[in-house]
Design a protein around this motif. Structure first.
Motif, PDB file in Angstrom:
ATOM      1  N   ARG A 102       4.236   2.547 -21.003  1.00 51.52           N
ATOM      2  CA  ARG A 102       2.938   3.343 -21.313  1.00 51.52           C
ATOM      3  C   ARG A 102       1.817   3.555 -20.065  1.00 51.52           C
ATOM      4  N   ALA A 103       1.794   2.533 -19.427  1.00 50.21           N
ATOM      5  CA  ALA A 103       0.652   2.667 -18.288  1.00 50.21           C
ATOM      6  C   ALA A 103       1.300   3.839 -17.254  1.00 50.21           C
ATOM      7  N   VAL A 104       2.673   3.479 -16.914  1.00 54.03           N
ATOM      8  CA  VAL A 104       3.181   4.625 -15.845  1.00 54.03           C
ATOM      9  C   VAL A 104       3.251   5.773 -16.492  1.00 54.03           C
ATOM     10  N   SER A 105       3.384   6.140 -17.662  1.00 57.08           N
ATOM     11  CA  SER A 105       3.468   7.543 -18.329  1.00 57.08           C
ATOM     12  C   SER A 105       2.027   7.966 -18.333  1.00 57.08           C
ATOM     13  N   VAL A 106       0.961   6.990 -18.879  1.00 55.38           N
ATOM     14  CA  VAL A 106      -0.445   7.629 -18.641  1.00 55.38           C
ATOM     15  C   VAL A 106      -0.876   8.011 -17.372  1.00 55.38           C
ATOM     16  N   ALA A 107      -0.483   7.172 -16.284  1.00 54.33           N
ATOM     17  CA  ALA A 107      -0.637   7.407 -14.795  1.00 54.33           C
ATOM     18  C   ALA A 107      -0.174   8.760 -14.602  1.00 54.33           C
ATOM     19  N   ARG A 108       0.885   8.858 -14.752  1.00 52.39           N
ATOM     20  CA  ARG A 108       1.490  10.249 -14.485  1.00 52.39           C
ATOM     21  C   ARG A 108       0.897  11.480 -15.166  1.00 52.39           C
ATOM     22  N   ARG A 109       0.200  11.417 -16.494  1.00 48.83           N
ATOM     23  CA  ARG A 109      -0.315  12.458 -17.210  1.00 48.83           C
ATOM     24  C   ARG A 109      -1.610  12.569 -16.368  1.00 48.83           C
ATOM     25  N   LEU A 110      -2.211  11.736 -15.860  1.00 49.76           N
ATOM     26  CA  LEU A 110      -3.548  11.758 -15.320  1.00 49.76           C
ATOM     27  C   LEU A 110      -3.429  11.898 -13.954  1.00 49.76           C
ATOM     28  N   ASP A 111      -2.279  11.928 -13.319  1.00 52.03           N
ATOM     29  CA  ASP A 111      -2.006  12.129 -11.859  1.00 52.03           C
ATOM     30  C   ASP A 111      -2.821  11.049 -10.994  1.00 52.03           C
ATOM     31  N   ALA A 112      -2.828   9.771 -11.639  1.00 52.43           N
ATOM     32  CA  ALA A 112      -3.516   8.651 -11.031  1.00 52.43           C
ATOM     33  C   ALA A 112      -2.439   7.707 -10.345  1.00 52.43           C
ATOM     34  N   LEU A 113      -3.166   6.634  -9.855  1.00 49.32           N
ATOM     35  CA  LEU A 113      -2.419   5.716  -9.156  1.00 49.32           C
ATOM     36  C   LEU A 113      -2.497   4.531 -10.163  1.00 49.32           C
ATOM     37  N   PHE A 114      -1.530   4.012 -10.655  1.00 51.14           N
ATOM     38  CA  PHE A 114      -1.438   2.755 -11.299  1.00 51.14           C
ATOM     39  C   PHE A 114      -1.615   1.592 -10.492  1.00 51.14           C
ATOM     40  N   VAL A 115      -2.576   0.763 -10.537  1.00 49.01           N
ATOM     41  CA  VAL A 115      -2.936  -0.743  -9.728  1.00 49.01           C
ATOM     42  C   VAL A 115      -2.758  -1.637 -10.607  1.00 49.01           C
ATOM     43  N   HIS A 116      -2.048  -2.497 -10.402  1.00 50.10           N
ATOM     44  CA  HIS A 116      -1.668  -3.577 -11.389  1.00 50.10           C
ATOM     45  C   HIS A 116      -1.835  -4.957 -10.763  1.00 50.10           C
ATOM     46  N   ASP A 117      -3.254  -5.461 -11.104  1.00 51.38           N
ATOM     47  CA  ASP A 117      -3.549  -6.832 -10.607  1.00 51.38           C
ATOM     48  C   ASP A 117      -2.701  -8.039 -11.118  1.00 51.38           C
ATOM     49  N   PHE A 118      -1.853  -8.705 -10.266  1.00 53.14           N
ATOM     50  CA  PHE A 118      -0.769  -9.742 -10.725  1.00 53.14           C
ATOM     51  C   PHE A 118      -1.239 -10.862 -10.419  1.00 53.14           C
ATOM     52  N   ALA A 119      -2.558 -11.175 -10.355  1.00 51.95           N
ATOM     53  CA  ALA A 119      -3.022 -12.560  -9.575  1.00 51.95           C
ATOM     54  C   ALA A 119      -2.338 -13.735 -10.149  1.00 51.95           C
ATOM     55  N   SER A 142       6.534  -8.035 -14.131  1.00 49.19           N
ATOM     56  CA  SER A 142       5.941  -7.155 -12.963  1.00 49.19           C
ATOM     57  C   SER A 142       5.759  -5.698 -13.506  1.00 49.19           C
ATOM     58  N   ALA A 143       4.689  -5.194 -13.187  1.00 48.15           N
ATOM     59  CA  ALA A 143       4.659  -3.840 -13.710  1.00 48.15           C
ATOM     60  C   ALA A 143       5.978  -2.914 -12.996  1.00 48.15           C
ATOM     61  N   LEU A 144       6.018  -3.387 -11.813  1.00 49.18           N
ATOM     62  CA  LEU A 144       7.081  -2.592 -10.958  1.00 49.18           C
ATOM     63  C   LEU A 144       8.452  -2.441 -11.546  1.00 49.18           C
ATOM     64  N   ALA A 145       8.875  -3.359 -12.529  1.00 51.31           N
ATOM     65  CA  ALA A 145      10.089  -3.333 -13.079  1.00 51.31           C
ATOM     66  C   ALA A 145      10.193  -2.313 -14.252  1.00 51.31           C
ATOM     67  N   SER A 146       8.827  -1.565 -14.347  1.00 53.29           N
ATOM     68  CA  SER A 146       8.714  -0.589 -15.323  1.00 53.29           C
ATOM     69  C   SER A 146       8.575   0.841 -14.724  1.00 53.29           C
ATOM     70  N   ASP A 147       8.609   0.604 -13.505  1.00 51.37           N
ATOM     71  CA  ASP A 147       8.527   1.802 -12.537  1.00 51.37           C
ATOM     72  C   ASP A 147       9.238   2.021 -11.321  1.00 51.37           C
ATOM     73  N   PRO A 148      10.635   2.141 -11.983  1.00 53.28           N
ATOM     74  CA  PRO A 148      11.713   2.246 -10.823  1.00 53.28           C
ATOM     75  C   PRO A 148      11.499   3.125  -9.633  1.00 53.28           C
ATOM     76  N   GLY A 149      11.486   2.775  -8.489  1.00 52.29           N
ATOM     77  CA  GLY A 149      11.260   3.665  -7.314  1.00 52.29           C
ATOM     78  C   GLY A 149       9.766   3.702  -6.972  1.00 52.29           C
ATOM     79  N   ALA A 150       8.768   3.079  -7.881  1.00 47.56           N
ATOM     80  CA  ALA A 150       7.355   2.745  -7.557  1.00 47.56           C
ATOM     81  C   ALA A 150       6.870   4.251  -7.504  1.00 47.56           C
TER      82      ALA A 150
END
Length: 386
Positions: free
Chosen positions: A189-206, A219-227
């Motif tokens: 959903r974060a990737v989908s919302v970022a796409r709708r907003l034309d935003a960069l999705f920054v995931h803090d994976f500390a 990892s958030a990148l596993a849900s965004d193939p091709g980053a």
């Protein structure tokens, strides 16, 4: 002595939340209070010996005594890429998809300041690590809050349904302060919302390694193939107890990484070559020490949660991180409660309101002491409810 006016970008910053807590703790100790400090996430365990030995070898090498290149060492780039491939099934291009920093704090600043101009929108979770707000203030950006559910810590996406655009969307899992772990659906959903907003999705994976009940955190990148939309920030501070070493990195979208590298090269500087080589050893070497660290925090989590519940506290059982999020009785002022807990019972915790409006009426404690010390702190906290 002249009294210089601060630039607006500094003048609008609030006092550092954690610096304020440090001052309160120092005052209590100066007054004779025996303080158990659970207010900050500063790992108490030592760095694994193999990493320390690698650092000692590298410090002695004359080639590491000169200015390092702005380009990260091939060894650490390869180690980061291999760690992501093994742990998350994510493939990274070492030439374009990795940037390194003096800790993930710098990566976070780059993740906002490299993209948000004054007046542009940054979406931040609530509650959240206070430095997210600091980064937005530095950028002069407009903050929009994304509330996290009080039951499972996932975003309440409907809160931003009316938002038309943003430059950056920030999330953090395992979450600080709540300890919630993201679901795959949350990242999709974060990737989908970022796409709708034309935003960069920054995931803090500390807290990337610190998952307790069902395997390693996602990892958030596993849900965004091709980053397509995502940059993920990581650090060695928690995974390998290297908080003082100041090494972090960002991985993901190539254009975003290029912008973050440009910001890093001007705002900060290069990273000590010996630190890069030791980081490569940590990431590429035997991971059994990292696994033992997870086991240690899991045992501490179990002991603290059980003790706090027995003492009468309403505790959210964290699925990850090394924090415990506690609901105080209805109507309790969290800052006042934390101040009394420190002054009268010698336990320092972080007031929840410091993490945003959704933190009001709650406190956060960290699991950065052995179980016997945590049990002593819990006993003192129990006395504070009576």
């Amino acid at each position: 002595m002249a009294d210089f006016r601060r630039a607006g970008r500094v003048g609008r910053l609030p006092q550092s939340f954690f610096a304020g807590l440090d001052a309160q703790i120092a005052h209590a100790r100066a007054s004779g209070v025996d303080v158990i400090d659970l207010s900050k996430g500063n790992p108490d365990l030592p760095t694994p010996p193999a990493i320390v030995e690698a650092m000692q070898r590298e410090v002695a090498r004359p080639e590491n005594h000169a200015y390092p290149s702005f380009r990260p060492r091939p060894s650490v780039l390869a180690a980061i890429a291999e760690r992501y491939r093994i742990d998350h099934g994510v493939e990274l291009d070492t030439t374009t998809q990795i940037a390194v920093f003096h800790g993930s704090h710098e990566a976070l600043m780059a993740g906002i300041l490299a993209f948000a101009d004054p007046g542009e929108t940054v979406v931040l979770p609530d509650p959240a690590y206070p430095m997210y707000h600091s980064a937005a203030l530095f950028a002069g950006a407009r903050e929009v809050s994304l509330p996290l559910s009080e039951t499972d810590g996932q975003p309440e996406w409907e809160a931003i349904d009316g938002l038309e655009s943003a430059r950056v969307l920030v999330l953090n899992y395992p979450n600080n302060p709540t300890g919630a772990v993201a679901t795959g659906a949350t990242f999709e959903r974060a990737v989908s919302v970022a796409r709708r907003l034309d935003a960069l999705f920054v995931h803090d994976f500390a807290y990337a390694s610190l998952g307790f009940d069902g395997g390693a955190p996602l990892s958030a990148l596993a849900s965004d193939p091709g980053a397509e939309r995502t940059v993920e920030l990581a650090t060695l501070s928690k995974t390998y107890n290297m908080a003082g070493w100041r090494f972090g990195f960002a991985v993901g979208n190539a254009s975003a990484i290029a912008a973050m590298r440009a910001y890093q090269s001007h705002a900060f500087s290069t990273i000590f070559g010996a630190t890069q080589e030791a980081a490569a050893v940590a990431l590429a070497g035997d991971q059994s020490a990292a696994e033992e660290i997870v086991g240690t925090y899991r045992a501490r989590r179990d002991a603290a949660v059980a003790g706090l519940r027995d003492a009468g506290y309403a505790v959210h059982r964290p699925g990850g991180s090394f924090f415990v999020w506690i609901d105080l009785p209805d109507g309790t002022d969290d800052a006042a409660f934390a101040a009394r807990l420190l002054a009268e019972h010698g336990v320092a915790v972080a007031p929840g309101a410091g993490f945003g409006p959704r933190g009001a009426g709650r406190i956060r404690l960290s699991l950065v002491h052995p179980i016997d010390i945590l049990e002593k702190a819990v006993a003192r906290m129990g006395a504070a409810l009576t």
